[in-house]
Enzyme design. Sequence first.
Site, PDB file in Angstrom:
ATOM      1  N   GLN A 141       0.843  -1.201   0.000  1.00 23.69           N
ATOM      2  CA  GLN A 141       0.000   0.000   0.000  1.00 23.69           C
ATOM      3  C   GLN A 141       0.876   1.248   0.000  1.00 23.69           C
ATOM      4  O   GLN A 141       1.084   1.875   1.027  1.00 23.69           O
ATOM      5  CB  GLN A 141      -0.894  -0.025   1.246  1.00 23.69           C
ATOM      6  CG  GLN A 141      -1.920   1.056   1.306  1.00 23.69           C
ATOM      7  CD  GLN A 141      -3.100   0.789   0.405  1.00 23.69           C
ATOM      8  OE1 GLN A 141      -3.486  -0.350   0.193  1.00 23.69           O
ATOM      9  NE2 GLN A 141      -3.674   1.833  -0.124  1.00 23.69           N
ATOM     10  N   PHE A 142       1.404   1.620  -1.181  1.00 25.68           N
ATOM     11  CA  PHE A 142       2.292   2.776  -1.259  1.00 25.68           C
ATOM     12  C   PHE A 142       1.587   4.060  -0.845  1.00 25.68           C
ATOM     13  O   PHE A 142       2.217   5.021  -0.407  1.00 25.68           O
ATOM     14  CB  PHE A 142       2.901   2.919  -2.657  1.00 25.68           C
ATOM     15  CG  PHE A 142       1.960   3.456  -3.694  1.00 25.68           C
ATOM     16  CD1 PHE A 142       1.895   4.816  -3.946  1.00 25.68           C
ATOM     17  CD2 PHE A 142       1.140   2.609  -4.422  1.00 25.68           C
ATOM     18  CE1 PHE A 142       1.032   5.327  -4.905  1.00 25.68           C
ATOM     19  CE2 PHE A 142       0.281   3.092  -5.378  1.00 25.68           C
ATOM     20  CZ  PHE A 142       0.222   4.459  -5.619  1.00 25.68           C
ATOM     21  N   THR A 143       0.259   4.098  -0.920  1.00 27.25           N
ATOM     22  CA  THR A 143      -0.480   5.321  -0.598  1.00 27.25           C
ATOM     23  C   THR A 143      -0.404   5.683   0.886  1.00 27.25           C
ATOM     24  O   THR A 143      -0.778   6.793   1.257  1.00 27.25           O
ATOM     25  CB  THR A 143      -1.956   5.211  -1.028  1.00 27.25           C
ATOM     26  OG1 THR A 143      -2.568   4.127  -0.339  1.00 27.25           O
ATOM     27  CG2 THR A 143      -2.063   5.003  -2.532  1.00 27.25           C
TER      28      THR A 143
END
Length: 143
Positions: A76-78
């Site tokens: 989950q890079f966000t």
Amino acid sequence: MRVLVQRVTSASVTVDGVVIGEIRPATQGLLALVGVTHDDDAAKAARMAEKLWQLRILDDERSAADIGAPVLVVSQFTLYANTVKGRRPSWNAAAPRPVAEPLVDAFADALRQLGAEVATGSFGSHMEVALVNDGPVTLMLEL
């Protein structure tokens, strides 16, 4: 490294209509959304796995280690979005794929070495994540 952890009674990850990882319904487990930044390394991934595995957020103040609860790990890079200015998030704090993907894998592998049953999403894929949050309990873990 950041991990947004949710206590769940079920969760699944679907890619192109196919379920690729899940925590089956009526099983208490943890959904771990994992974000990686530039200065993270394999040692941090291992420490984060230990922290998550021992975190006492399940029923009766038990940990996943106490009851052998399954863990669903999803990249989950966000989690490293910067939304301070403007209306468009900046992703500069998120590590690029060549750095992040091996560290998300290292996190999942470290959980397995601790004894966890681990399912994963597919790094870089468009994933549909479904879950039933239990409690609700949602925490942000950071190192």
